[in-house]
Design an enzyme around this catalytic site. Structure first.
Site, PDB file in Angstrom:
ATOM      1  N   SER A  37       0.783  -1.103  -0.087  1.00  0.00           N
ATOM      2  CA  SER A  37      -0.137   0.039  -0.113  1.00  0.00           C
ATOM      3  C   SER A  37       0.885   1.206   0.250  1.00  0.00           C
ATOM      4  CB  SER A  37      -1.002  -0.102   1.056  1.00  0.00           C
ATOM      5  OG  SER A  37      -0.213  -0.161   2.314  1.00  0.00           O
ATOM      6  N   HIS A  54      -2.500  -8.783   1.878  1.00  0.00           N
ATOM      7  CA  HIS A  54      -1.969  -7.418   2.720  1.00  0.00           C
ATOM      8  C   HIS A  54      -3.145  -7.123   3.572  1.00  0.00           C
ATOM      9  CE1 HIS A  54      -0.104  -3.851   3.255  1.00  0.00           C
ATOM     10  NE2 HIS A  54      -0.195  -2.902   2.455  1.00  0.00           N
ATOM     11  N   HIS A 107       5.040 -13.205   7.354  1.00  0.00           N
ATOM     12  CA  HIS A 107       5.368 -11.453   6.737  1.00  0.00           C
ATOM     13  C   HIS A 107       6.608 -11.684   5.727  1.00  0.00           C
ATOM     14  CE1 HIS A 107       6.200  -7.386   7.108  1.00  0.00           C
ATOM     15  NE2 HIS A 107       4.808  -7.130   7.375  1.00  0.00           N
ATOM     16  N   ARG A 112       3.011  -5.142  16.520  1.00  0.00           N
ATOM     17  CA  ARG A 112       1.419  -4.551  16.505  1.00  0.00           C
ATOM     18  C   ARG A 112       0.682  -5.552  16.911  1.00  0.00           C
ATOM     19  NH1 ARG A 112       1.581  -3.040  10.258  1.00  0.00           N
ATOM     20  NH2 ARG A 112       2.368  -5.459  10.325  1.00  0.00           N
ATOM     21  N   ASP A 156      -2.537  -8.507  11.605  1.00  0.00           N
ATOM     22  CA  ASP A 156      -4.068  -8.706  11.398  1.00  0.00           C
ATOM     23  C   ASP A 156      -4.464  -9.941  11.942  1.00  0.00           C
ATOM     24  OD1 ASP A 156      -4.258  -6.526   9.131  1.00  0.00           O
ATOM     25  OD2 ASP A 156      -2.999  -7.947   7.949  1.00  0.00           O
TER      26      ASP A 156
HETATM   27  N1  CMX Z   1       0.116 -20.007   5.775  1.00  0.00           N
HETATM   28  C1  CMX Z   1       0.593 -20.875   5.197  1.00  0.00           C
HETATM   29  N2  CMX Z   1       1.778 -20.753   4.149  1.00  0.00           N
HETATM   30  C2  CMX Z   1       2.276 -19.700   4.133  1.00  0.00           C
HETATM   31  C3  CMX Z   1       2.076 -18.731   4.921  1.00  0.00           C
HETATM   32  C4  CMX Z   1       0.866 -18.839   5.810  1.00  0.00           C
HETATM   33  N3  CMX Z   1       0.536 -17.863   6.767  1.00  0.00           N
HETATM   34  N4  CMX Z   1       2.857 -17.580   4.935  1.00  0.00           N
HETATM   35  C5  CMX Z   1       3.525 -17.963   3.966  1.00  0.00           C
HETATM   36  N5  CMX Z   1       3.391 -19.335   3.567  1.00  0.00           N
HETATM   37  C6  CMX Z   1       4.029 -19.966   2.225  1.00  0.00           C
HETATM   38  C7  CMX Z   1       3.633 -19.077   1.036  1.00  0.00           C
HETATM   39  O1  CMX Z   1       2.555 -19.278   0.588  1.00  0.00           O
HETATM   40  C8  CMX Z   1       4.728 -19.757   0.282  1.00  0.00           C
HETATM   41  O2  CMX Z   1       4.351 -21.021  -0.011  1.00  0.00           O
HETATM   42  P1  CMX Z   1       4.763 -21.456  -1.779  1.00  0.00           P
HETATM   43  O3  CMX Z   1       6.230 -21.656  -1.718  1.00  0.00           O
HETATM   44  O4  CMX Z   1       4.043 -22.910  -2.115  1.00  0.00           O
HETATM   45  O5  CMX Z   1       4.244 -20.448  -2.686  1.00  0.00           O
HETATM   46  C9  CMX Z   1       5.914 -19.967   1.393  1.00  0.00           C
HETATM   47  O6  CMX Z   1       5.483 -20.071   2.620  1.00  0.00           O
HETATM   48  C10 CMX Z   1       7.188 -18.880   1.337  1.00  0.00           C
HETATM   49  O7  CMX Z   1       6.583 -17.983   1.689  1.00  0.00           O
HETATM   50  P2  CMX Z   1       7.248 -16.744   2.632  1.00  0.00           P
HETATM   51  O8  CMX Z   1       8.678 -16.438   1.961  1.00  0.00           O
HETATM   52  O9  CMX Z   1       7.147 -17.146   3.977  1.00  0.00           O
HETATM   53  O10 CMX Z   1       6.271 -15.492   2.437  1.00  0.00           O
HETATM   54  P3  CMX Z   1       6.069 -14.338   1.655  1.00  0.00           P
HETATM   55  O11 CMX Z   1       6.958 -13.181   1.912  1.00  0.00           O
HETATM   56  O12 CMX Z   1       6.054 -14.569   0.080  1.00  0.00           O
HETATM   57  O13 CMX Z   1       4.567 -13.782   1.694  1.00  0.00           O
HETATM   58  C11 CMX Z   1       2.847 -13.286   3.207  1.00  0.00           C
HETATM   59  C12 CMX Z   1       4.399 -13.032   2.937  1.00  0.00           C
HETATM   60  C13 CMX Z   1       2.471 -12.156   4.227  1.00  0.00           C
HETATM   61  C14 CMX Z   1       1.996 -12.940   1.931  1.00  0.00           C
HETATM   62  C15 CMX Z   1       2.783 -14.618   3.582  1.00  0.00           C
HETATM   63  O14 CMX Z   1       3.165 -14.840   4.806  1.00  0.00           O
HETATM   64  C16 CMX Z   1       1.025 -14.779   3.633  1.00  0.00           C
HETATM   65  O15 CMX Z   1       0.340 -15.313   2.699  1.00  0.00           O
HETATM   66  N6  CMX Z   1       0.678 -14.694   4.821  1.00  0.00           N
HETATM   67  C17 CMX Z   1      -1.060 -14.920   5.018  1.00  0.00           C
HETATM   68  C18 CMX Z   1      -1.826 -13.633   4.689  1.00  0.00           C
HETATM   69  C19 CMX Z   1      -1.580 -12.546   5.630  1.00  0.00           C
HETATM   70  O16 CMX Z   1      -1.664 -12.630   6.767  1.00  0.00           O
HETATM   71  N7  CMX Z   1      -1.240 -11.319   5.077  1.00  0.00           N
HETATM   72  C20 CMX Z   1      -1.040 -10.093   5.831  1.00  0.00           C
HETATM   73  C21 CMX Z   1       0.348  -9.406   6.049  1.00  0.00           C
HETATM   74  C22 CMX Z   1       0.575  -8.408   7.033  1.00  0.00           C
HETATM   75  C23 CMX Z   1      -0.126  -7.188   6.073  1.00  0.00           C
HETATM   76  O17 CMX Z   1       0.453  -6.791   5.026  1.00  0.00           O
HETATM   77  O18 CMX Z   1      -1.173  -6.400   6.482  1.00  0.00           O
END
Ligand code: CMX
Length: 437
Positions: A240, A270, A317, A326, A372
């Site tokens: 964002s 996000h 994250h 937070r 979140d």
């Molecule tokens: N549950 C299950 N699997 C997860 C996970 C979770 N909460 N977080 C990461 N993973 C997985 C990813 O999907 C990815 O899998 P693939 O390789 O099969 O695609 C793997 O772990 C590696 O990802 P990562 O390096 O740990 O995470 P990223 O930096 O790519 O992504 C984020 C970060 C936040 C998008 C991810 O952790 C996620 O999807 N979390 C759940 C959604 C969420 O809570 N988002 C809010 C974040 C805070 C905000 O911006 O408000």
């Protein structure tokens, strides 16, 4: 010039005087290197953007102008035990902790600037109340763009030296309007369109809580002060903030730029994760038939969610590698105000079991909760159960950080942002050419 604007100007001039020779001296100094993994991998971690208002450490979490969240709670003027977001905005803009008197001035200033054109109400009234609140919010902000001082002055031939001034005016005016617009959306979508007028005796966040009208409990106002403070800024690379930064670098005014960030925040990876978390918890309660599940039941539900190819919302994250401060700030609030709440207790039990499960997958970079994971449970406690609305709350708060930062971008005359993209073909050739050397 109002007192905040003149303080900001004075601070920025001093910063620029220091930055200019520094930039000249270090123009060619290398600060980072980029791997092909980063090119394919969402540009994670590449140091490439100036963002003055906050800095994120992967272990320690966010610091706003050097202050952690626990420090802000002590240093910023507060009410009901929680910091006033006006104080955070002042701090982000001027790099100075304001006095209570300065914060009161800012509350009054935002009330004075809360002038919402009829067009905004008409545009909102024309939308189906079932339209997602984030869609309504983005449309409402765009409908305010007719107020833009920047757009008007630019079309009249504004000198570039004045961009920051018009950006400051727009930022202050937009922040002033957001709570009323956002509360209007809530009341029209979820409370039979029975609207509540702003209360000018209240601070910015409390007035928002008052207009939402979900409860008379004054602790809900305290929650909103905390919520609006902790969601405000998370350095510049998050989707964002970065979207706002990019759009604003084209000299789109802050109404246009802020909507870019609102749209990015609306993604489930996000800001929309805050609605996804509570939806997932409600589904778990339905599925298990109890609002007091055991840790074993929760662990099994987490495993089932992962087996279905879904993420556990509120966990993980892109930068953080420890529990998000937070999240911890909200946990502390809930421990004080609602330690026996069933949904809050589910959030805490998820925190007990999810990190080990996510860690055991061997691929999740950060198995800990993010901001979140907690917010929804507290909102439900106070009666704000309509989770489709949650990301709007996040967006109202995020305005404080991204707009303070946009004021800095314009006063520092940061240029149009334009990183280099590559094709796969280009990357392959580049790798081959390197091998031949
Ligand atoms: N549950 C299950 N699997 C997860 C996970 C979770 N909460 N977080 C990461 N993973 C997985 C990813 O999907 C990815 O899998 P693939 O390789 O099969 O695609 C793997 O772990 C590696 O990802 P990562 O390096 O740990 O995470 P990223 O930096 O790519 O992504 C984020 C970060 C936040 C998008 C991810 O952790 C996620 O999807 N979390 C759940 C959604 C969420 O809570 N988002 C809010 C974040 C805070 C905000 O911006 O408000």
């Amino acid at each position: 010039m109002d007192r905040l604007k003149s303080k900001f100007y004075e601070k920025a001039m001093a910063a620029i005087a220091e930055m200019k020779p520094f930039m000249k001296e270090h123009d060619e100094t290398i600060i980072d290197q980029v791997t092909i993994g980063q090119v394919f991998g969402g540009m994670r971690g590449i140091k490439s953007m100036l963002w003055e208002t906050s800095l994120l450490d992967s272990n320690e979490g966010i610091r706003f102008r050097g202050y952690s969240i626990p420090e802000l709670k002590v240093k910023l003027p507060s009410r009901g035990g929680e910091p006033l977001p006006e104080g955070l905005f002042w701090l982000m803009l001027t790099d100075e902790i304001p006095t209570q008197e300065e914060v009161d001035w800012l509350s009054n200033e935002w009330e004075r600037r809360r002038v919402i054109p009829d067009q905004t109400w008409k545009v909102l009234d024309s939308l189906d109340p079932d339209t997602h609140p984030m869609t309504q919010f983005g449309i409402a902000v765009l409908s305010l763009q007719q107020k833009s001082e920047f757009a008007r002055r630019y079309s009249e031939g504004m000198n570039k030296r004045d961009y920051w001034d018009a950006t400051y005016e727009d930022s202050m005016n937009l922040i002033a309007c957001l709570p009323h617009v956002a509360a209007y959306i809530y009341r029209r979508s979820f409370r039979n369109n029975e609207q509540i007028a702003p209360d000018d005796n209240l601070d910015w966040a409390s007035s928002y809580a008052h207009m939402l009208g979900v409860t008379d409990d004054p602790d809900f106002m305290s929650l909103m002060r905390l919520y609006m403070t902790i969601h405000a800024d998370h350095e510049g690379g998050n989707a964002s903030a970065h979207a706002v930064h990019l759009a604003s670098s084209t000299l789109s005014d802050v109404y246009y730029s802020f909507v870019s960030g609102v749209n990015a925040l609306a993604g489930p990876l996000h800001g929309l994760a805050n609605q996804e978390v509570i939806k997932w918890i409600f589904e778990m309660v339905d599925h298990l038939g109890t609002s007091k599940p055991t840790k074993e039941q929760i662990a099994q539900y987490i495993n089932e969610t992962i087996a279905q190819g879904k993420v556990i919302p509120g966990y993980g994250h892109a930068v953080l590698r420890k529990p998000d401060p937070r999240f911890l700030a909200q946990q502390a609030f809930a421990s004080t105000h609602m330690p026996d709440d069933d949904i809050v207790n589910i959030v805490w039990k998820v925190f007990d079991v999810a990190p080990a499960i996510l860690g055991s997958l061997g691929k999740v970079s950060n198995p800990w909760p993010n901001v979140d994971a907690h917010s929804g449970a507290i909102l439900v406690h106070y009666g704000l159960k309509e989770y489709n609305y949650y990301t709007v709350l996040f967006a109202v708060s995020r305005a404080l950080g991204v707009l303070a930062s946009t004021c800095w971008s314009r006063i520092l005359s940061l240029p149009l942002e334009r990183p280099k993209s590559l094709t796969y073909e280009w990357i392959k050739h580049w790798v081959d050419a390197r091998k031949e050397k």
